[in-house]
Design a protein around this motif. Structure first.
Motif, PDB file in Angstrom:
ATOM      1  N   TRP A  41      13.021  -5.095  -6.608  1.00 48.76           N
ATOM      2  CA  TRP A  41      13.256  -4.281  -5.414  1.00 48.76           C
ATOM      3  C   TRP A  41      12.152  -4.583  -4.426  1.00 48.76           C
ATOM      4  N   ASN A  42      12.502  -4.843  -3.166  1.00 50.70           N
ATOM      5  CA  ASN A  42      11.466  -5.054  -2.164  1.00 50.70           C
ATOM      6  C   ASN A  42      10.818  -3.698  -1.857  1.00 50.70           C
ATOM      7  N   PRO A  43       9.652  -3.694  -1.209  1.00 46.89           N
ATOM      8  CA  PRO A  43       8.938  -2.425  -0.984  1.00 46.89           C
ATOM      9  C   PRO A  43       9.766  -1.361  -0.263  1.00 46.89           C
ATOM     10  N   GLU A  44      10.490  -1.737   0.768  1.00 48.95           N
ATOM     11  CA  GLU A  44      11.256  -0.766   1.539  1.00 48.95           C
ATOM     12  C   GLU A  44      12.333  -0.100   0.695  1.00 48.95           C
ATOM     13  N   ASP A  45      13.078  -0.906  -0.059  1.00 43.80           N
ATOM     14  CA  ASP A  45      14.146  -0.356  -0.895  1.00 43.80           C
ATOM     15  C   ASP A  45      13.575   0.450  -2.058  1.00 43.80           C
ATOM     16  N   PHE A  46      12.463   0.002  -2.613  1.00 44.67           N
ATOM     17  CA  PHE A  46      11.847   0.717  -3.725  1.00 44.67           C
ATOM     18  C   PHE A  46      11.353   2.095  -3.274  1.00 44.67           C
TER      19      PHE A  46
ATOM     20  N   LYS B 219       0.810  -1.219   0.000  1.00 46.61           N
ATOM     21  CA  LYS B 219       0.000   0.000   0.000  1.00 46.61           C
ATOM     22  C   LYS B 219       0.847   1.274   0.000  1.00 46.61           C
ATOM     23  N   ALA B 220       1.872   1.325   0.833  1.00 47.10           N
ATOM     24  CA  ALA B 220       2.716   2.527   0.905  1.00 47.10           C
ATOM     25  C   ALA B 220       3.422   2.794  -0.424  1.00 47.10           C
ATOM     26  N   THR B 221       3.879   1.735  -1.065  1.00 48.92           N
ATOM     27  CA  THR B 221       4.538   1.876  -2.369  1.00 48.92           C
ATOM     28  C   THR B 221       3.561   2.432  -3.398  1.00 48.92           C
ATOM     29  N   MET B 222       2.388   1.839  -3.469  1.00 46.13           N
ATOM     30  CA  MET B 222       1.408   2.282  -4.461  1.00 46.13           C
ATOM     31  C   MET B 222       0.905   3.692  -4.183  1.00 46.13           C
ATOM     32  N   ASP B 223       0.710   4.034  -2.920  1.00 43.91           N
ATOM     33  CA  ASP B 223       0.279   5.394  -2.583  1.00 43.91           C
ATOM     34  C   ASP B 223       1.307   6.416  -3.060  1.00 43.91           C
ATOM     35  N   MET B 224       2.563   6.111  -2.842  1.00 43.43           N
ATOM     36  CA  MET B 224       3.622   7.032  -3.251  1.00 43.43           C
ATOM     37  C   MET B 224       3.706   7.139  -4.774  1.00 43.43           C
ATOM     38  N   LEU B 225       3.601   6.011  -5.455  1.00 44.70           N
ATOM     39  CA  LEU B 225       3.641   6.034  -6.920  1.00 44.70           C
ATOM     40  C   LEU B 225       2.465   6.829  -7.492  1.00 44.70           C
ATOM     41  N   LYS B 226       1.263   6.532  -7.016  1.00 43.48           N
ATOM     42  CA  LYS B 226       0.062   7.184  -7.545  1.00 43.48           C
ATOM     43  C   LYS B 226       0.058   8.691  -7.303  1.00 43.48           C
ATOM     44  N   LYS B 227       0.689   9.123  -6.231  1.00 47.28           N
ATOM     45  CA  LYS B 227       0.711  10.553  -5.897  1.00 47.28           C
ATOM     46  C   LYS B 227       1.465  11.360  -6.960  1.00 47.28           C
ATOM     47  N   SER B 228       2.571  10.816  -7.466  1.00 48.14           N
ATOM     48  CA  SER B 228       3.447  11.586  -8.344  1.00 48.14           C
ATOM     49  C   SER B 228       3.494  11.132  -9.794  1.00 48.14           C
ATOM     50  N   TYR B 229       2.966   9.947 -10.075  1.00 48.45           N
ATOM     51  CA  TYR B 229       3.174   9.371 -11.405  1.00 48.45           C
ATOM     52  C   TYR B 229       1.897   8.802 -12.016  1.00 48.45           C
ATOM     53  N   VAL B 230       1.863   8.836 -13.343  1.00 43.51           N
ATOM     54  CA  VAL B 230       0.913   8.033 -14.098  1.00 43.51           C
ATOM     55  C   VAL B 230       1.581   6.671 -14.220  1.00 43.51           C
ATOM     56  N   LEU B 231       0.844   5.609 -13.953  1.00 46.08           N
ATOM     57  CA  LEU B 231       1.433   4.272 -13.878  1.00 46.08           C
ATOM     58  C   LEU B 231       1.232   3.498 -15.180  1.00 46.08           C
ATOM     59  N   LEU B 232       2.328   3.013 -15.717  1.00 47.00           N
ATOM     60  CA  LEU B 232       2.342   2.298 -16.990  1.00 47.00           C
ATOM     61  C   LEU B 232       3.083   0.977 -16.790  1.00 47.00           C
ATOM     62  N   HIS B 233       2.438  -0.118 -17.150  1.00 43.32           N
ATOM     63  CA  HIS B 233       3.038  -1.453 -17.018  1.00 43.32           C
ATOM     64  C   HIS B 233       2.922  -2.133 -18.372  1.00 43.32           C
ATOM     65  N   VAL B 234       4.058  -2.348 -19.029  1.00 44.31           N
ATOM     66  CA  VAL B 234       4.050  -2.953 -20.358  1.00 44.31           C
ATOM     67  C   VAL B 234       4.810  -4.261 -20.363  1.00 44.31           C
ATOM     68  N   ALA B 235       4.365  -5.164 -21.225  1.00 43.88           N
ATOM     69  CA  ALA B 235       5.055  -6.434 -21.443  1.00 43.88           C
ATOM     70  C   ALA B 235       5.921  -6.269 -22.690  1.00 43.88           C
ATOM     71  N   ARG B 236       7.212  -6.527 -22.551  1.00 43.45           N
ATOM     72  CA  ARG B 236       8.112  -6.269 -23.691  1.00 43.45           C
ATOM     73  C   ARG B 236       7.790  -7.148 -24.892  1.00 43.45           C
ATOM     74  N   ASP B 237       7.164  -8.276 -24.660  1.00 44.96           N
ATOM     75  CA  ASP B 237       6.859  -9.185 -25.760  1.00 44.96           C
ATOM     76  C   ASP B 237       5.443  -8.983 -26.303  1.00 44.96           C
ATOM     77  N   LYS B 238       4.735  -7.945 -25.835  1.00 46.83           N
ATOM     78  CA  LYS B 238       3.344  -7.774 -26.244  1.00 46.83           C
ATOM     79  C   LYS B 238       2.963  -6.324 -26.528  1.00 46.83           C
ATOM     80  N   ASP B 239       3.392  -5.402 -25.679  1.00 43.96           N
ATOM     81  CA  ASP B 239       2.929  -4.020 -25.764  1.00 43.96           C
ATOM     82  C   ASP B 239       3.926  -3.114 -26.491  1.00 43.96           C
ATOM     83  N   TYR B 240       3.425  -1.958 -26.932  1.00 42.66           N
ATOM     84  CA  TYR B 240       4.271  -0.968 -27.595  1.00 42.66           C
ATOM     85  C   TYR B 240       5.256  -0.351 -26.607  1.00 42.66           C
TER      86      TYR B 240
END
Length: 109
Positions: free
Chosen positions: A93-98, A42-63
């Motif tokens: 990276w584990n949550p704490e290090d990330f 939760k803490a990781t996702m809260d921090m990411l969502k606050k500052s970033y648009v989140l994009l998750h791509v598969a190198r073998d499938k997505d642009y």
């Protein structure tokens, strides 16, 4: 997360945010571990969502644009809304290090 690069860039421009881009592949065990452990923190996702648009791509499938290297995964990119690379790194990276890394990236901006 979206898996559409162009939509993520458009959204970043509208929201005046940077983009966090995670590149994975379907056969990558470290990718699954990062998804399950770190992205479900939760803490990781809260921090990411606050500052970033989140994009998750598969190198073998997505642009993925030509200026983004995705030979080894999981690969993490932080991009400006103008598609310039702020920072990139490789691996699980584990949550704490990330979270610590996210703080370091925020300081550099």
């Amino acid at each position: 997360f979206t898996n559409d690069y162009n939509k993520a860039i458009q959204k970043a421009k509208l929201q005046n945010k940077d983009v966090y881009m995670l590149i994975t592949s379907k056969t990558c065990g470290w990718c699954r571990k990062f998804e399950v452990r770190t992205l479900n923190d939760k803490a990781t996702m809260d921090m990411l969502k606050k500052s970033y648009v989140l994009l998750h791509v598969a190198r073998d499938k997505d642009y993925i644009p030509n200026n983004i290297e995705a030979k080894r995964v999981p690969k993490h990119y932080f991009l400006t809304k103008d598609e310039k690379v702020i920072h990139s790194f490789l691996g699980y990276w584990n949550p704490e290090d990330f979270i610590s890394l996210l703080y370091d990236i925020e300081k550099r901006k």
